[in-house]
Design a protein around this motif. Structure first.
Motif, PDB file in Angstrom:
ATOM      1  N   ASP A   1      34.031   3.519  -6.687  1.00 48.74           N
ATOM      2  CA  ASP A   1      34.578   4.266  -5.551  1.00 48.74           C
ATOM      3  C   ASP A   1      35.791   5.102  -5.965  1.00 48.74           C
ATOM      4  O   ASP A   1      36.347   4.951  -7.046  1.00 48.74           O
ATOM      5  CB  ASP A   1      34.834   3.369  -4.335  1.00 48.74           C
ATOM      6  CG  ASP A   1      36.002   2.424  -4.519  1.00 48.74           C
ATOM      7  OD1 ASP A   1      36.989   2.827  -5.141  1.00 48.74           O
ATOM      8  OD2 ASP A   1      35.921   1.295  -4.012  1.00 48.74           O
ATOM      9  N   CYS A   2      36.156   6.026  -5.049  1.00 50.47           N
ATOM     10  CA  CYS A   2      37.192   6.999  -5.376  1.00 50.47           C
ATOM     11  C   CYS A   2      38.504   6.329  -5.776  1.00 50.47           C
ATOM     12  O   CYS A   2      39.146   6.712  -6.741  1.00 50.47           O
ATOM     13  CB  CYS A   2      37.434   7.919  -4.178  1.00 50.47           C
ATOM     14  SG  CYS A   2      36.078   9.068  -3.915  1.00 50.47           S
TER      15      CYS A   2
ATOM     16  N   GLU B   1      30.652  13.808 -10.236  1.00 51.22           N
ATOM     17  CA  GLU B   1      30.006  13.745  -8.917  1.00 51.22           C
ATOM     18  C   GLU B   1      30.945  14.118  -7.786  1.00 51.22           C
ATOM     19  O   GLU B   1      30.507  14.556  -6.724  1.00 51.22           O
ATOM     20  CB  GLU B   1      29.519  12.313  -8.654  1.00 51.22           C
ATOM     21  CG  GLU B   1      28.344  11.912  -9.486  1.00 51.22           C
ATOM     22  CD  GLU B   1      27.982  10.441  -9.255  1.00 51.22           C
ATOM     23  OE1 GLU B   1      26.979  10.013  -9.831  1.00 51.22           O
ATOM     24  OE2 GLU B   1      28.701   9.734  -8.532  1.00 51.22           O
ATOM     25  N   CYS B   2      32.220  13.868  -7.997  1.00 50.79           N
ATOM     26  CA  CYS B   2      33.138  13.863  -6.864  1.00 50.79           C
ATOM     27  C   CYS B   2      34.254  14.892  -7.003  1.00 50.79           C
ATOM     28  O   CYS B   2      35.320  14.597  -7.525  1.00 50.79           O
ATOM     29  CB  CYS B   2      33.711  12.451  -6.720  1.00 50.79           C
ATOM     30  SG  CYS B   2      34.518  12.218  -5.137  1.00 50.79           S
TER      31      CYS B   2
ATOM     32  N   HIS C   1      29.268   6.343  -4.509  1.00 54.69           N
ATOM     33  CA  HIS C   1      29.435   6.319  -5.958  1.00 54.69           C
ATOM     34  C   HIS C   1      29.425   4.868  -6.416  1.00 54.69           C
ATOM     35  O   HIS C   1      29.899   3.990  -5.700  1.00 54.69           O
ATOM     36  CB  HIS C   1      30.769   6.933  -6.363  1.00 54.69           C
ATOM     37  CG  HIS C   1      30.965   8.327  -5.853  1.00 54.69           C
ATOM     38  ND1 HIS C   1      30.201   9.381  -6.279  1.00 54.69           N
ATOM     39  CD2 HIS C   1      31.813   8.829  -4.948  1.00 54.69           C
ATOM     40  CE1 HIS C   1      30.606  10.479  -5.644  1.00 54.69           C
ATOM     41  NE2 HIS C   1      31.577  10.177  -4.837  1.00 54.69           N
TER      42      HIS C   1
ATOM     43  N   GLN D   1      31.523   9.932 -14.955  1.00 47.78           N
ATOM     44  CA  GLN D   1      30.448  10.197 -13.998  1.00 47.78           C
ATOM     45  C   GLN D   1      31.031  10.483 -12.614  1.00 47.78           C
ATOM     46  O   GLN D   1      30.593  11.393 -11.916  1.00 47.78           O
ATOM     47  CB  GLN D   1      29.519   8.994 -13.930  1.00 47.78           C
ATOM     48  CG  GLN D   1      28.289   9.273 -13.070  1.00 47.78           C
ATOM     49  CD  GLN D   1      27.407   8.043 -12.904  1.00 47.78           C
ATOM     50  OE1 GLN D   1      27.603   7.033 -13.558  1.00 47.78           O
ATOM     51  NE2 GLN D   1      26.439   8.131 -12.029  1.00 47.78           N
ATOM     52  N   HIS D   2      32.014   9.719 -12.248  1.00 50.18           N
ATOM     53  CA  HIS D   2      32.630   9.927 -10.942  1.00 50.18           C
ATOM     54  C   HIS D   2      33.250  11.314 -10.825  1.00 50.18           C
ATOM     55  O   HIS D   2      33.084  12.004  -9.829  1.00 50.18           O
ATOM     56  CB  HIS D   2      33.685   8.859 -10.669  1.00 50.18           C
ATOM     57  CG  HIS D   2      34.169   8.889  -9.250  1.00 50.18           C
ATOM     58  ND1 HIS D   2      33.777   7.982  -8.301  1.00 50.18           N
ATOM     59  CD2 HIS D   2      34.973   9.779  -8.620  1.00 50.18           C
ATOM     60  CE1 HIS D   2      34.329   8.324  -7.140  1.00 50.18           C
ATOM     61  NE2 HIS D   2      35.063   9.396  -7.307  1.00 50.18           N
TER      62      HIS D   2
ATOM     63  N   LYS E   1      29.858  10.882  -0.337  1.00 50.73           N
ATOM     64  CA  LYS E   1      28.730  10.368  -1.105  1.00 50.73           C
ATOM     65  C   LYS E   1      29.029   8.952  -1.560  1.00 50.73           C
ATOM     66  O   LYS E   1      30.183   8.564  -1.699  1.00 50.73           O
ATOM     67  CB  LYS E   1      28.496  11.215  -2.360  1.00 50.73           C
ATOM     68  CG  LYS E   1      27.978  12.595  -2.083  1.00 50.73           C
ATOM     69  CD  LYS E   1      27.626  13.236  -3.417  1.00 50.73           C
ATOM     70  CE  LYS E   1      27.964  14.710  -3.426  1.00 50.73           C
ATOM     71  NZ  LYS E   1      27.959  15.275  -4.778  1.00 50.73           N
TER      72      LYS E   1
END
Ligand SMILES: [Zn+2]
Ligand SMILES: [Zn+2]
Length: 91
Positions: free
Chosen positions: A10-11, A40-41, A7, A36-37, A5
């Motif tokens: 980023d990761c 989401e992740c 974001h 938030q990350h 996805k």
């Protein structure tokens, strides 16, 4: 490693700041983005599981052994992020 996805953060960036996040050292903006990350992740948390996070925090604070307290703190923080953010309903 990524969940595929998009974001805003980023990761790599999220994980870079994760330790500061858990230490409460991030700026409020970064804190929100990282929270938030994490919401989401899922892959981020699976890749960088709690044990690794705790080890990295311990390395930063120059202890040799992870205090149980620190481990609980990490777990509690990750759980509280999920509770605060609510179930992921986007994407
Ligand atoms: Zn992701
Ligand atoms: Zn991620």
């Amino acid at each position: 490693m990524s969940c595929g996805k998009h974001h805003d953060l980023d990761c790599g960036a999220a994980l870079d700041h994760l330790y500061e996040f858990l230490d409460g050292e991030t700026a409020p903006t970064d804190h929100d983005q990282i929270a938030q990350h994490l919401q989401e992740c899922g892959p981020c948390l699976q890749e960088y599981d709690v044990e690794r996070i705790v080890k990295a925090l311990v390395a930063r604070s120059c202890c040799e052994v992870a205090p149980a307290q620190l481990r609980s703190k990490v777990l509690a923080e990750l759980v509280s992020v999920r509770i605060r953010m609510g179930p992921a309903d986007r994407g």
